[in-house]
Design an enzyme around this catalytic site. Structure first.
Site, mmCIF file in Angstrom:
data_model
loop_
_atom_site.group_PDB
_atom_site.id
_atom_site.type_symbol
_atom_site.label_atom_id
_atom_site.label_comp_id
_atom_site.label_asym_id
_atom_site.label_seq_id
_atom_site.Cartn_x
_atom_site.Cartn_y
_atom_site.Cartn_z
ATOM 1 C CD GLU A 8 24.663 46.003 38.312
ATOM 2 O OE1 GLU A 8 24.762 45.044 39.224
ATOM 3 O OE2 GLU A 8 24.247 46.160 37.314
ATOM 4 C CE1 TYR A 45 34.800 42.326 40.983
ATOM 5 C CE2 TYR A 45 34.007 44.694 41.299
ATOM 6 C CZ TYR A 45 34.091 43.236 41.700
ATOM 7 O OH TYR A 45 33.516 43.071 42.805
HETATM 8 C C1 COA Z 1 37.744 43.527 46.310
HETATM 9 C C2 COA Z 1 38.475 42.365 47.002
HETATM 10 C C3 COA Z 1 37.455 41.212 47.101
HETATM 11 C C4 COA Z 1 39.712 42.016 46.278
HETATM 12 O O1 COA Z 1 40.254 40.771 47.189
HETATM 13 P P1 COA Z 1 41.585 40.796 47.277
HETATM 14 O O2 COA Z 1 42.026 39.268 47.854
HETATM 15 O O3 COA Z 1 41.949 41.693 48.256
HETATM 16 O O4 COA Z 1 42.455 41.040 45.837
HETATM 17 P P2 COA Z 1 43.871 40.346 45.153
HETATM 18 O O5 COA Z 1 44.804 40.303 46.322
HETATM 19 O O6 COA Z 1 43.449 39.227 44.392
HETATM 20 O O7 COA Z 1 44.248 41.609 44.309
HETATM 21 C C5 COA Z 1 44.052 41.450 42.692
HETATM 22 C C6 COA Z 1 44.436 42.840 42.176
HETATM 23 O O8 COA Z 1 43.478 43.736 42.516
HETATM 24 C C7 COA Z 1 43.942 44.911 42.692
HETATM 25 N N1 COA Z 1 43.776 45.355 44.010
HETATM 26 C C8 COA Z 1 43.272 44.774 45.126
HETATM 27 N N2 COA Z 1 43.265 45.547 46.297
HETATM 28 C C9 COA Z 1 43.724 46.601 46.017
HETATM 29 C C10 COA Z 1 43.850 47.736 46.765
HETATM 30 N N3 COA Z 1 43.833 47.846 48.029
HETATM 31 N N4 COA Z 1 44.342 48.974 46.127
HETATM 32 C C11 COA Z 1 44.488 48.960 44.710
HETATM 33 N N5 COA Z 1 44.220 47.924 43.997
HETATM 34 C C12 COA Z 1 43.956 46.761 44.618
HETATM 35 C C13 COA Z 1 45.366 44.996 42.338
HETATM 36 O O9 COA Z 1 45.349 45.252 41.128
HETATM 37 C C14 COA Z 1 45.631 43.655 42.595
HETATM 38 O O10 COA Z 1 46.706 43.107 42.137
HETATM 39 P P3 COA Z 1 48.411 43.144 42.662
HETATM 40 O O11 COA Z 1 48.195 42.800 43.941
HETATM 41 O O12 COA Z 1 49.082 42.428 41.969
HETATM 42 O O13 COA Z 1 48.464 44.772 42.549
HETATM 43 C C15 COA Z 1 38.468 42.847 48.361
HETATM 44 O O14 COA Z 1 39.490 43.868 48.413
HETATM 45 C C16 COA Z 1 37.460 43.054 49.233
HETATM 46 O O15 COA Z 1 37.130 42.155 49.894
HETATM 47 N N6 COA Z 1 36.852 44.407 49.301
HETATM 48 C C17 COA Z 1 35.713 44.610 49.992
HETATM 49 C C18 COA Z 1 34.841 44.245 49.584
HETATM 50 C C19 COA Z 1 34.525 44.681 48.333
HETATM 51 O O16 COA Z 1 34.487 45.884 48.207
HETATM 52 N N7 COA Z 1 33.979 43.786 47.341
HETATM 53 C C20 COA Z 1 33.446 44.040 46.075
HETATM 54 C C21 COA Z 1 32.121 44.558 46.052
HETATM 55 S S1 COA Z 1 31.530 45.072 44.535
#
Ligand code: COA
Length: 157
Positions: free
Chosen positions: A116, A128
């Site tokens: 979710e 995701y």
């Molecule tokens: C969601 C989360 C875990 C992603 O981890 P991350 O290490 O930052 O993500 P990645 O670098 O592996 O990104 C992979 C892809 O996700 C998408 N993405 C990640 N961050 C993004 C952003 N700020 N804006 C848009 N797309 C994004 C992109 O498609 C990205 O690919 P690209 O960089 O080649 O364009 C991180 O943003 C986070 O910790 N967020 C806060 C906590 C949260 O909301 N968790 C999910 C709860 S359901």
């Protein structure tokens, strides 16, 4: 030149402080309490809790910079938490954890991964989708503050 080493491993009780810091930074509204994380680490029989850690030049040891927690229930699994320290987001660390979850599920013959996510959490939704999840439905008022959730699914194959 500096070399960066990345490691994903099972979380330990010693990681609790680092996990809580990341949790509070990533989820300023609605962070899990320490007791919830402790339950996941110590007691929840279906939980798989991992951390991702970094080391520069392999000299001063590793520092935890993110974590994920998923629940295994028969042939399906649910991602409960995934977070990367805000300073280190968008550096593919979340993706490294997601790949690890996927491969672990595949090895365990788990057929579907579900989760979710708040409908307002655009970066997580993008994240995701990039990993192949599809929105199955919307769950109205899923969160305590009344926010809706998307229910997303990925087939593991
Ligand atoms: C969601 C989360 C875990 C992603 O981890 P991350 O290490 O930052 O993500 P990645 O670098 O592996 O990104 C992979 C892809 O996700 C998408 N993405 C990640 N961050 C993004 C952003 N700020 N804006 C848009 N797309 C994004 C992109 O498609 C990205 O690919 P690209 O960089 O080649 O364009 C991180 O943003 C986070 O910790 N967020 C806060 C906590 C949260 O909301 N968790 C999910 C709860 S359901």
């Amino acid at each position: 030149m500096q070399n960066l080493f990345v490691n994903i491993r099972e979380a330990k009780l010693d990681d609790l402080k680092a996990i809580m810091q990341i949790e509070q930074l990533c989820f300023p509204h609605g962070a899990w309490k320490e007791e919830n994380i402790l339950y996941e680490l110590k007691e929840n029989p279906v939980a798989h809790f991992w951390v991702i850690e970094l080391s520069i030049n392999n000299e001063d040891g590793y520092q935890v910079v993110g974590f994920c927690d998923y629940w295994e229930t028969f042939d399906s699994a649910t991602i409960c938490q995934i977070a990367v320290h805000p300073y280190l987001q968008r550096k593919q660390l979340g993706s490294a954890m997601m790949d690890e979850i996927y491969n672990d599920c595949y090895a365990k013959k788990i057929r579907t991964l579900t989760l979710e996510v708040r409908t307002t959490n655009e970066k997580a939704i993008n994240f995701y989708k990039k990993h192949g999840f599809k929105t199955e439905t919307t769950k109205p008022h899923y969160y305590d503050n009344g926010d809706d959730a998307y229910y997303m699914i990925l087939e593991v194959k």
